[in-house]
Scaffold this motif. Structure first.
Motif, PDB file in Angstrom:
ATOM      1  N   LEU A 151       0.840  -1.206   0.000  1.00 53.57           N
ATOM      2  CA  LEU A 151       0.000   0.000   0.000  1.00 53.57           C
ATOM      3  C   LEU A 151       0.872   1.252   0.000  1.00 53.57           C
ATOM      4  O   LEU A 151       0.544   2.242  -0.675  1.00 53.57           O
ATOM      5  N   LEU A 152       1.975   1.206   0.736  1.00 49.30           N
ATOM      6  CA  LEU A 152       2.891   2.339   0.743  1.00 49.30           C
ATOM      7  C   LEU A 152       3.564   2.496  -0.614  1.00 49.30           C
ATOM      8  O   LEU A 152       3.727   3.613  -1.113  1.00 49.30           O
ATOM      9  N   VAL A 153       3.949   1.389  -1.227  1.00 55.64           N
ATOM     10  CA  VAL A 153       4.575   1.454  -2.548  1.00 55.64           C
ATOM     11  C   VAL A 153       3.625   2.104  -3.543  1.00 55.64           C
ATOM     12  O   VAL A 153       4.015   2.983  -4.324  1.00 55.64           O
ATOM     13  N   LYS A 154       2.369   1.696  -3.522  1.00 58.57           N
ATOM     14  CA  LYS A 154       1.376   2.284  -4.435  1.00 58.57           C
ATOM     15  C   LYS A 154       1.179   3.771  -4.153  1.00 58.57           C
ATOM     16  O   LYS A 154       1.036   4.577  -5.079  1.00 58.57           O
ATOM     17  N   SER A 155       1.177   4.126  -2.881  1.00 62.89           N
ATOM     18  CA  SER A 155       1.016   5.534  -2.515  1.00 62.89           C
ATOM     19  C   SER A 155       2.216   6.353  -2.960  1.00 62.89           C
ATOM     20  O   SER A 155       2.080   7.497  -3.414  1.00 62.89           O
ATOM     21  N   PHE A 156       3.404   5.783  -2.828  1.00 61.54           N
ATOM     22  CA  PHE A 156       4.610   6.470  -3.298  1.00 61.54           C
ATOM     23  C   PHE A 156       4.539   6.727  -4.803  1.00 61.54           C
ATOM     24  O   PHE A 156       4.917   7.793  -5.281  1.00 61.54           O
ATOM     25  N   ARG A 157       4.059   5.737  -5.545  1.00 62.01           N
ATOM     26  CA  ARG A 157       3.952   5.895  -6.997  1.00 62.01           C
ATOM     27  C   ARG A 157       3.021   7.043  -7.361  1.00 62.01           C
ATOM     28  O   ARG A 157       3.266   7.774  -8.326  1.00 62.01           O
ATOM     29  N   SER A 158       1.964   7.189  -6.591  1.00 62.14           N
ATOM     30  CA  SER A 158       1.001   8.259  -6.865  1.00 62.14           C
ATOM     31  C   SER A 158       1.523   9.622  -6.437  1.00 62.14           C
ATOM     32  O   SER A 158       1.080  10.649  -6.955  1.00 62.14           O
ATOM     33  N   ALA A 159       2.470   9.619  -5.502  1.00 63.97           N
ATOM     34  CA  ALA A 159       2.919  10.880  -4.903  1.00 63.97           C
ATOM     35  C   ALA A 159       4.036  11.558  -5.676  1.00 63.97           C
ATOM     36  O   ALA A 159       4.269  12.763  -5.504  1.00 63.97           O
TER      37      ALA A 159
END
Length: 409
Positions: A316-324
């Motif tokens: 979930l953090l990896v996906k959030s990083f990609r969006s950020a």
């Protein structure tokens, strides 16, 4: 086929004279010629065996088996050898050979029920003990044989303890050292010897099974720590080619770390350019915000920044990083810890590693990293909360993908 070294000729004479045994292990240093002659032994032996019987080749993974053995065998045997990783099968002199990986605890289930005449194992010390025991039980055809290569490990390793040290009558062990390969250029041998130190020198150059103890990065010194002015001077002589960020997340008693690592042209040197360290771990939102700010600032200062490699434990953090951020964000490979440790040891020994003095957490982590003296079964980096493993993990996630570029073995 190139001219064989005296050690390789000795191995081949074992085949010609019928002195091979049920288990045949070629052990020793890197680039010693053991894998090359093992493929010749395997190929010649299989060619003389019945076509209708079954054979197996295994590596830690199918990918490593392909790189280390299958592709070289295509060159060595030409049209007499072919393989398909999709089908997990190969053909060698008309004999069907099954292909398997032995990376995890459940791997032995893949070969349960097989009846084999022969098997080949690449990097045997990386296999699980259960897989190897099962494989030996599957070699039940009359005259069955196993051929294997391995680099040394700790003396308490199951392969050393339960097989090599017992001098079993059905086991043949041939030891190779780097100096057993006379075909390597002297400058290359000298450079290779200079890259390894400590336990890795003993194992990968001398071919000895030795235990790891004490400080891990004993070659790390003040010469590895440079100022911003020194960094600018070095990069003016050989510019930065690319750079990446390694990411490790904080948990109970650990810190969240971002580590920006650069590689100059030709991957001659590795530079640690900056670090972010936070042991508070207030929330996922604060970490995402910190990552976004860090990447934005680093990209502004270093346009070479190409990607971030993150601990895959928190998707979930990896996906959030990609969006950020506007940056490629991928999962870290998380290769075996000792593989990552060896990479840094080699860089330090060869004088190819530099860390900016503005990165005190990583500097302290490298200086304080030690082997766990209480682990008698295998080499382990001490990770009990008394040393900073998080900075080391983040750094290693940044460099682990570039082993091939950094070390052209």
């Amino acid at each position: 086929m190139s001219e064989l070294s005296p050690k390789q000729q000795q191995a081949l004479s074992m085949l010609k004279s019928g002195k091979l045994r049920r288990i045949n292990i070629l052990e020793g240093s890197v680039r010693s010629g053991k894998t090359y002659i093992s493929m010749i032994l395997w190929g010649f032996w299989v060619a003389a065996c019945p076509r209708e019987q079954a054979y197996l080749m295994a590596g830690k993974t199918l990918t490593t088996l392909k790189r280390n053995v299958l592709e070289p065998m295509c060159e060595l045997f030409g049209s007499s050898f072919s393989y398909s990783l999709t089908k997990k099968q190969a053909q060698l002199f008309g004999r069907r050979i099954y292909l398997e990986g032995a990376a995890n605890a459940g791997a032995e289930g893949k070969i349960r029920g097989m009846t084999l005449r022969g098997a080949y194992c690449d990097e045997l010390s990386l296999f699980g003990e259960d897989f190897f025991a099962m494989l030996l039980s599957r070699l039940s055809e009359d005259g069955a044989k196993l051929f294997a290569t391995t680099n040394p490990d700790t003396p308490s390793h199951w392969l050393k303890r339960d097989y090599l040290d017992k001098e079993l009558p059905d086991l043949l062990s041939l030891k190779f050292t780097l100096d057993d390969n006379p075909h390597l250029p002297s400058d290359y041998v000298k450079a290779l010897k200079s890259e390894f130190s400590g336990v890795f020198y003993d194992r990968f150059i001398l071919g000895n099974w030795v235990a790891a103890e004490g400080r891990i990065y004993d070659g790390f010194s003040k010469a590895c720590v440079i100022s911003a002015e020194q960094l600018s001077q070095k990069l003016s002589e050989n510019r930065l080619l690319t750079s990446v960020v390694g990411v490790d997340y904080g948990g109970n008693g650990s810190a969240s770390v971002f580590c920006h690592v650069g590689f100059d042209v030709g991957f001659k040197n590795v530079y640690v350019l900056s670090e972010y360290y936070d042991s508070r771990n207030r929330s996922a939102e604060s970490l995402i915000s910190a990552f976004s700010q860090y990447i934005t600032e680093e990209k502004r200062q270093r346009p070479t920044l190409a990607a971030a490699y993150c601990d895959s434990a928190e998707q979930l953090l990896v996906k959030s990083f990609r969006s950020a951020v506007r940056l490629e964000v991928r999962n870290a490979l998380k290769r075996p810890i000792n593989t990552r440790i060896n990479m840094l040891c080699r860089l330090i020994s060869a004088g190819r590693f530099y860390v900016l003095d503005e990165c005190p957490k990583l500097i302290e982590a490298i200086n304080s990293a030690v082997w766990d003296e209480h682990d008698i079964h295998r080499d382990t980096r001490l990770d009990n909360g008394t040393t900073n493993i998080d900075s080391l993990d983040a750094f290693e996630y940044a460099i682990e993908r570039f082993e091939k570029e950094l070390f052209r073995l």
